[in-house]
Design a protein around this motif. Structure first.
Motif, PDB file in Angstrom:
ATOM      1  N   LEU B  32       0.063  11.837 -11.988  1.00  0.00           N
ATOM      2  CA  LEU B  32      -0.669  11.122 -13.035  1.00  0.00           C
ATOM      3  C   LEU B  32       0.189  10.045 -13.685  1.00  0.00           C
ATOM      4  O   LEU B  32      -0.290   8.949 -13.982  1.00  0.00           O
ATOM      5  CB  LEU B  32      -1.168  12.111 -14.094  1.00  0.00           C
ATOM      6  CG  LEU B  32      -2.353  12.983 -13.674  1.00  0.00           C
ATOM      7  CD1 LEU B  32      -2.606  14.076 -14.708  1.00  0.00           C
ATOM      8  CD2 LEU B  32      -3.613  12.131 -13.488  1.00  0.00           C
ATOM      9  N   ILE B  33       1.450  10.353 -13.878  1.00  0.00           N
ATOM     10  CA  ILE B  33       2.331   9.340 -14.478  1.00  0.00           C
ATOM     11  C   ILE B  33       2.454   8.146 -13.551  1.00  0.00           C
ATOM     12  O   ILE B  33       2.389   6.992 -13.985  1.00  0.00           O
ATOM     13  CB  ILE B  33       3.725   9.931 -14.787  1.00  0.00           C
ATOM     14  CG1 ILE B  33       3.602  11.023 -15.849  1.00  0.00           C
ATOM     15  CG2 ILE B  33       4.669   8.846 -15.262  1.00  0.00           C
ATOM     16  CD1 ILE B  33       4.908  11.704 -16.203  1.00  0.00           C
ATOM     17  N   SER B  34       2.595   8.424 -12.258  1.00  0.00           N
ATOM     18  CA  SER B  34       2.687   7.302 -11.313  1.00  0.00           C
ATOM     19  C   SER B  34       1.421   6.467 -11.331  1.00  0.00           C
ATOM     20  O   SER B  34       1.469   5.234 -11.315  1.00  0.00           O
ATOM     21  CB  SER B  34       2.934   7.823  -9.901  1.00  0.00           C
ATOM     22  OG  SER B  34       4.222   8.382  -9.820  1.00  0.00           O
ATOM     23  N   ALA B  35       0.292   7.163 -11.371  1.00  0.00           N
ATOM     24  CA  ALA B  35      -0.979   6.437 -11.429  1.00  0.00           C
ATOM     25  C   ALA B  35      -1.044   5.592 -12.696  1.00  0.00           C
ATOM     26  O   ALA B  35      -1.439   4.423 -12.658  1.00  0.00           O
ATOM     27  CB  ALA B  35      -2.140   7.423 -11.391  1.00  0.00           C
ATOM     28  N   ALA B  36      -0.624   6.182 -13.799  1.00  0.00           N
ATOM     29  CA  ALA B  36      -0.646   5.453 -15.075  1.00  0.00           C
ATOM     30  C   ALA B  36       0.257   4.226 -15.003  1.00  0.00           C
ATOM     31  O   ALA B  36      -0.093   3.151 -15.499  1.00  0.00           O
ATOM     32  CB  ALA B  36      -0.206   6.367 -16.217  1.00  0.00           C
ATOM     33  N   ALA B  37       1.404   4.387 -14.369  1.00  0.00           N
ATOM     34  CA  ALA B  37       2.323   3.257 -14.243  1.00  0.00           C
ATOM     35  C   ALA B  37       1.714   2.165 -13.370  1.00  0.00           C
ATOM     36  O   ALA B  37       1.853   0.975 -13.650  1.00  0.00           O
ATOM     37  CB  ALA B  37       3.652   3.723 -13.665  1.00  0.00           C
ATOM     38  N   THR B  38       1.026   2.585 -12.321  1.00  0.00           N
ATOM     39  CA  THR B  38       0.357   1.594 -11.463  1.00  0.00           C
ATOM     40  C   THR B  38      -0.712   0.837 -12.242  1.00  0.00           C
ATOM     41  O   THR B  38      -0.820  -0.392 -12.156  1.00  0.00           O
ATOM     42  CB  THR B  38      -0.295   2.295 -10.263  1.00  0.00           C
ATOM     43  OG1 THR B  38       0.714   3.010  -9.553  1.00  0.00           O
ATOM     44  CG2 THR B  38      -0.941   1.286  -9.341  1.00  0.00           C
ATOM     45  N   LEU B  39      -1.480   1.582 -13.018  1.00  0.00           N
ATOM     46  CA  LEU B  39      -2.499   0.936 -13.842  1.00  0.00           C
ATOM     47  C   LEU B  39      -1.864  -0.049 -14.820  1.00  0.00           C
ATOM     48  O   LEU B  39      -2.347  -1.173 -14.988  1.00  0.00           O
ATOM     49  CB  LEU B  39      -3.279   2.000 -14.633  1.00  0.00           C
ATOM     50  CG  LEU B  39      -4.229   2.867 -13.812  1.00  0.00           C
ATOM     51  CD1 LEU B  39      -4.665   4.089 -14.615  1.00  0.00           C
ATOM     52  CD2 LEU B  39      -5.444   2.058 -13.386  1.00  0.00           C
ATOM     53  N   ALA B  40      -0.767   0.377 -15.427  1.00  0.00           N
ATOM     54  CA  ALA B  40      -0.076  -0.493 -16.381  1.00  0.00           C
ATOM     55  C   ALA B  40       0.458  -1.732 -15.680  1.00  0.00           C
ATOM     56  O   ALA B  40       0.383  -2.839 -16.215  1.00  0.00           O
ATOM     57  CB  ALA B  40       1.067   0.267 -17.049  1.00  0.00           C
ATOM     58  N   ALA B  41       0.967  -1.552 -14.490  1.00  0.00           N
ATOM     59  CA  ALA B  41       1.508  -2.696 -13.751  1.00  0.00           C
ATOM     60  C   ALA B  41       0.405  -3.693 -13.430  1.00  0.00           C
ATOM     61  O   ALA B  41       0.610  -4.899 -13.461  1.00  0.00           O
ATOM     62  CB  ALA B  41       2.183  -2.217 -12.474  1.00  0.00           C
ATOM     63  N   ASP B  80       7.640   5.076 -20.783  1.00  0.00           N
ATOM     64  CA  ASP B  80       8.984   5.532 -20.450  1.00  0.00           C
ATOM     65  C   ASP B  80       9.375   5.062 -19.061  1.00  0.00           C
ATOM     66  O   ASP B  80      10.502   4.624 -18.824  1.00  0.00           O
ATOM     67  CB  ASP B  80       9.053   7.064 -20.508  1.00  0.00           C
ATOM     68  CG  ASP B  80       8.985   7.567 -21.945  1.00  0.00           C
ATOM     69  OD1 ASP B  80       9.100   6.747 -22.878  1.00  0.00           O
ATOM     70  OD2 ASP B  80       8.802   8.782 -22.138  1.00  0.00           O
ATOM     71  N   ARG B  81       8.416   5.165 -18.154  1.00  0.00           N
ATOM     72  CA  ARG B  81       8.703   4.755 -16.800  1.00  0.00           C
ATOM     73  C   ARG B  81       8.985   3.257 -16.719  1.00  0.00           C
ATOM     74  O   ARG B  81       9.899   2.808 -16.040  1.00  0.00           O
ATOM     75  CB  ARG B  81       7.514   5.079 -15.915  1.00  0.00           C
ATOM     76  CG  ARG B  81       8.037   5.520 -14.653  1.00  0.00           C
ATOM     77  CD  ARG B  81       7.296   6.048 -13.583  1.00  0.00           C
ATOM     78  NE  ARG B  81       7.499   7.471 -13.410  1.00  0.00           N
ATOM     79  CZ  ARG B  81       6.967   8.104 -12.395  1.00  0.00           C
ATOM     80  NH1 ARG B  81       6.234   7.459 -11.511  1.00  0.00           N
ATOM     81  NH2 ARG B  81       7.173   9.378 -12.273  1.00  0.00           N
ATOM     82  N   ALA B  82       8.154   2.507 -17.435  1.00  0.00           N
ATOM     83  CA  ALA B  82       8.322   1.047 -17.433  1.00  0.00           C
ATOM     84  C   ALA B  82       9.681   0.665 -18.019  1.00  0.00           C
ATOM     85  O   ALA B  82      10.377  -0.204 -17.490  1.00  0.00           O
ATOM     86  CB  ALA B  82       7.190   0.396 -18.225  1.00  0.00           C
ATOM     87  N   LEU B  83      10.047   1.369 -19.089  1.00  0.00           N
ATOM     88  CA  LEU B  83      11.350   1.091 -19.707  1.00  0.00           C
ATOM     89  C   LEU B  83      12.481   1.397 -18.748  1.00  0.00           C
ATOM     90  O   LEU B  83      13.463   0.653 -18.658  1.00  0.00           O
ATOM     91  CB  LEU B  83      11.499   1.917 -20.996  1.00  0.00           C
ATOM     92  CG  LEU B  83      12.834   1.785 -21.727  1.00  0.00           C
ATOM     93  CD1 LEU B  83      13.133   0.340 -22.106  1.00  0.00           C
ATOM     94  CD2 LEU B  83      12.879   2.673 -22.970  1.00  0.00           C
TER      95      LEU B  83
END
Lengths: 242, 242
Positions: B32-41, B80-83
């Motif tokens: 889910l975090i990876s998916a969220a990061a993809t969405l954010a990207a 957090d991931r983006a940072l």
DNA sequence: TGTACATCAGTGAACGCGCGTTCACTGATGTAC
DNA sequence: TGTACATCAGTGAACGCGCGTTCACTGATGTAC
């Protein structure tokens, strides 16, 4: 206009003070823009919706479509208004700057005034400031030279930097790209103070503004600032409106 | 783990490739975090929703609530991931900087490397960059000194500036507040290039970066940059990753 | 000056959307004995 | 080694929200004669 207005019987359903003047509003377009600007001021660009603006004015959402093609256009109008207020803030500072017989001092004072106007607007109206710089994919309004008004913030900056060249403070060589450096510095401060540096004590923020201005002006000049010039800038920026 | 997995009969309704491994996912939280990061990207912080992330992973929205208290927490994880990726970009540039026997050159090179890492990340990953700096009212993560990791971007900047003092380029006096000036300048460039200056030709943008760096470094030093130092910085910043 | 009628600026109801979140549930896992 | 059962990690349906936008409509305005 004011005569013959039908106040109308208050139906039991209408509890709020909405719908004061019944049916024809008279100046709905401007009323909606003002409402949109208020929404933007309170919650930033994301809060600008046709429904909320209509609600605020006391009118049906559909009515807004008589005046705007859609939400984009309403937001665009709010953006224009926010930009005008930013411009105002800068020109007011510019007009209020102290006169000086020393042209270099005067030119440096102008630059400082612009920065002050920009930063104090960002601090006082964070929602509007964010609205000005909200981009979803629109073209660069600041760069379309054709319809850029002469008192556009960017144009003011260009003039100020040109003035610094004219009075002999800034060399042609260092003039190049300095509009971007200047804008970036002041914009960065504004954005960071409204974001990750929000918790920074006010005195530290103010000092950061002063030092940034000094470093920038120092960096522009080949000879560097004289102590008197540095003092001037320090004083100018310290008076940042809260 | 891999054995005994029930692939299950494909119901007629399930058209997509979702639900590959049936029922127990195994590592749903990270997925889910990876998916969220993809969405954010792809769409910035506004696009990060529990429903979209769950959909992307092929799971029911409800399932996400086993792993996150709500949308805020998912967005926080994406942040957090983006940072971490921003930090990566900066430390990589730092590690790759050319060695030099001249300590001042080396220290200036480090500062340039950090700026480069910051700006190239902002350019390559605008959605993630905006996610890092998305603030709705959260406290200033960058300033909480307790849990700030040693390789936090801001910490890297502080070290770099301290290094410039140590090698004698930067005076204690001018060191004050310079972290804010430096951050503001580079952040301002990043934000403007993703906004109002989006249409600026790439060469102009690159030149603006170079000149900003030169002006800043020049402004930091009481003596000013030597021509050799200026050339170094110019070269360093020109190599900005596209 | 008075009236018929076109036009204009609103109303009110409805649509479909994606979202966050909660509910009662069920299939899968792993542990105690 | 085998089985009963607690626990865990998902499902599926539903709620209410605010939004943008469209539809057929109606009250108010103003103009031609």
């Amino acid at each position: 206009m004011l005569a013959g207005v039908n106040i109308g019987l208050m139906e039991s359903s209408g509890s709020a003070a909405a719908r004061k003047r019944s049916y024809h509003h008279g100046d709905l377009r401007n009323a909606l823009i003002s409402a949109a600007a208020t929404l933007a001021a309170e919650g930033g660009p994301d809060s600008v919706s046709i429904r909320a603006a209509a609600r605020m004015v006391g009118v049906t959402p559909t009515a807004a479509y008589r005046h705007f093609a859609g939400q984009d256009e309403l937001l665009g109008a709010a953006k224009d208004r926010a930009l005008a207020e930013l411009t105002d803030s800068m020109t007011k500072e510019l007009a209020a700057r102290p006169k000086s017989s020393d042209p270099i001092r005067y030119a440096l004072g102008s630059l400082a005034a612009l920065g002050r106007g920009y930063l104090s607007f960002a601090r006082a109206q964070p929602g509007l400031f964010r609205t000005v710089f909200f981009w979803e994919g629109a073209p660069g309004e600041f760069l379309d030279e054709e319809d850029r008004p002469p008192n556009n913030p960017f144009q003011l900056l260009l003039s100020s930097l040109d003035e610094l060249v004219a009075v002999g403070y800034l060399s042609q060589e260092r003039r190049r790209m300095s509009e971007y450096t200047a804008w970036a510095m002041v914009h960065g401060l504004a954005v960071l103070f409204d974001g990750p540096l929000r918790e920074l004590p006010a005195e530290t923020r103010d000092e950061a503004v002063v030092q940034s201005m000094v470093t920038f002006a120092h960096g522009l000049s080949a000879r560097g600032l004289t102590p008197a010039q540095e003092n001037l800038l320090t004083d100018e920026m310290r008076t940042l409106t809260r």
